[in-house]
Structure formats: C-alpha cells, structure tokens
Write a protein that holds these residues in place. Structure first.
Motif, PDB file in Angstrom:
ATOM      1  N   LYS A  65       0.850  -1.191   0.000  1.00  9.79           N
ATOM      2  CA  LYS A  65       0.000   0.000   0.000  1.00  9.79           C
ATOM      3  C   LYS A  65       0.886   1.241   0.000  1.00  9.79           C
ATOM      4  O   LYS A  65       1.742   1.398   0.866  1.00  9.79           O
ATOM      5  N   MET A  81       3.354   0.465   2.983  1.00 11.02           N
ATOM      6  CA  MET A  81       3.042  -0.458   4.072  1.00 11.02           C
ATOM      7  C   MET A  81       2.732  -1.833   3.481  1.00 11.02           C
ATOM      8  O   MET A  81       1.964  -1.945   2.529  1.00 11.02           O
ATOM      9  N   VAL A  83       0.661  -4.614   4.072  1.00 18.90           N
ATOM     10  CA  VAL A  83      -0.581  -4.687   4.845  1.00 18.90           C
ATOM     11  C   VAL A  83      -0.629  -5.910   5.763  1.00 18.90           C
ATOM     12  O   VAL A  83      -1.056  -5.803   6.916  1.00 18.90           O
ATOM     13  N   LYS A  84      -0.144  -7.049   5.287  1.00 17.83           N
ATOM     14  CA  LYS A  84      -0.251  -8.299   6.041  1.00 17.83           C
ATOM     15  C   LYS A  84       0.368  -8.194   7.444  1.00 17.83           C
ATOM     16  O   LYS A  84      -0.213  -8.635   8.423  1.00 17.83           O
ATOM     17  N   ASN A  85       1.561  -7.589   7.548  1.00 13.59           N
ATOM     18  CA  ASN A  85       2.203  -7.487   8.866  1.00 13.59           C
ATOM     19  C   ASN A  85       2.309  -6.037   9.362  1.00 13.59           C
ATOM     20  O   ASN A  85       2.919  -5.787  10.393  1.00 13.59           O
ATOM     21  N   ARG A  86       1.691  -5.090   8.593  1.00 14.84           N
ATOM     22  CA  ARG A  86       1.639  -3.666   8.964  1.00 14.84           C
ATOM     23  C   ARG A  86       3.028  -3.010   9.031  1.00 14.84           C
ATOM     24  O   ARG A  86       3.205  -2.026   9.715  1.00 14.84           O
ATOM     25  N   TRP A  87       4.020  -3.565   8.329  1.00 14.18           N
ATOM     26  CA  TRP A  87       5.349  -2.960   8.280  1.00 14.18           C
ATOM     27  C   TRP A  87       5.291  -1.720   7.394  1.00 14.18           C
ATOM     28  O   TRP A  87       4.778  -1.758   6.278  1.00 14.18           O
ATOM     29  N   VAL A  88       5.864  -0.629   7.899  1.00 14.13           N
ATOM     30  CA  VAL A  88       5.930   0.621   7.144  1.00 14.13           C
ATOM     31  C   VAL A  88       7.401   0.964   6.905  1.00 14.13           C
ATOM     32  O   VAL A  88       8.212   0.881   7.819  1.00 14.13           O
ATOM     33  N   ASN A 108      10.645  -0.416   9.331  1.00 14.91           N
ATOM     34  CA  ASN A 108      10.586  -1.754   9.913  1.00 14.91           C
ATOM     35  C   ASN A 108      11.608  -2.688   9.278  1.00 14.91           C
ATOM     36  O   ASN A 108      11.928  -3.733   9.819  1.00 14.91           O
TER      37      ASN A 108
END
Length: 119
Positions: A65, A81, A83-88, A108
C-alpha cells in the motif's frame, strides 16, 4: 587566509550541488527489477501526468500500500506499508542513470537495493 577559506568552501559547495543530477520523472517510467529478493517496482504517469507507483512483493505476490510519494529535485521518497504485517518503510530512490535506480529503505526493514530497468 579568510579569502582562501571562503574560496575553498564556495568551490566545494558548488561542486556538491553540480554533482547532484536533477531527477526527470519520465526516466522512471517502466518496470524495475531488484538486484536481490525484494519488490518488483513499477512507475507510470496517470491521465493528469502525475507520477504513480506500485510495488509487489516477490515473495508473496501481494501489492504494498502506497502511503505517500514525495518528488524532490534529486530523489523520490515513497512511504509504503506491507498490509499483512503492517510494516511501514520509507524508500529513497535516486536515479543513477536511465537504467539504474538506487533505493535506500528505512523503517521496519532497512536495506539498500539496486534496481535495473527491465522495460
């Protein structure tokens, strides 16, 4: 002595500014492949001539994303990001030449990736 220092400082500053190539976003348009397992990278311009991008994980095949894109004079900053693990992460892209793009990733995950233009 002040004059010599001023001239040396001015010369160094001028060379630093001149060595930075102005970014032409048209050179980014296309498909870019990384030099190691990372994301596939695509750039294009929309109907309003605004640069757009998409990254797809080579591992999962999932699209990242795009949170923001900032185009500067010599680089482009893209915040994404997973999305699956919300890493930005924020990726700084610098065009080395028309076929080579250097990416410095911070967040991240931290890494440096060299992309080669495929098409």
């Amino acid at each position: 002595m002040k004059k010599v220092f001023f001239i040396a400082t001015s010369l160094f500053f001028s060379l630093s500014v001149l060595s930075q190539k102005k970014l032409n976003t048209d050179d980014l348009i296309g498909y870019w492949k990384p030099d190691k397992q990372s994301t596939k990278l695509f750039f294009w311009k929309d109907i309003h001539n605004i640069l757009q991008t998409q990254e797809i994980s080579e591992i999962s095949g999932e699209e990242l994303k795009v949170l923001s894109i900032k185009i500067n004079k010599t680089n482009i900053l893209i915040k994404t990001m997973f999305v699956k693990n919300r890493w930005v992460v924020e990726s700084k892209y610098v065009l080395i030449n028309k076929k080579t793009l250097k990416c410095t990733v911070k967040g991240n995950s931290n890494d440096e990736i060299i992309y080669k233009k495929n098409k």
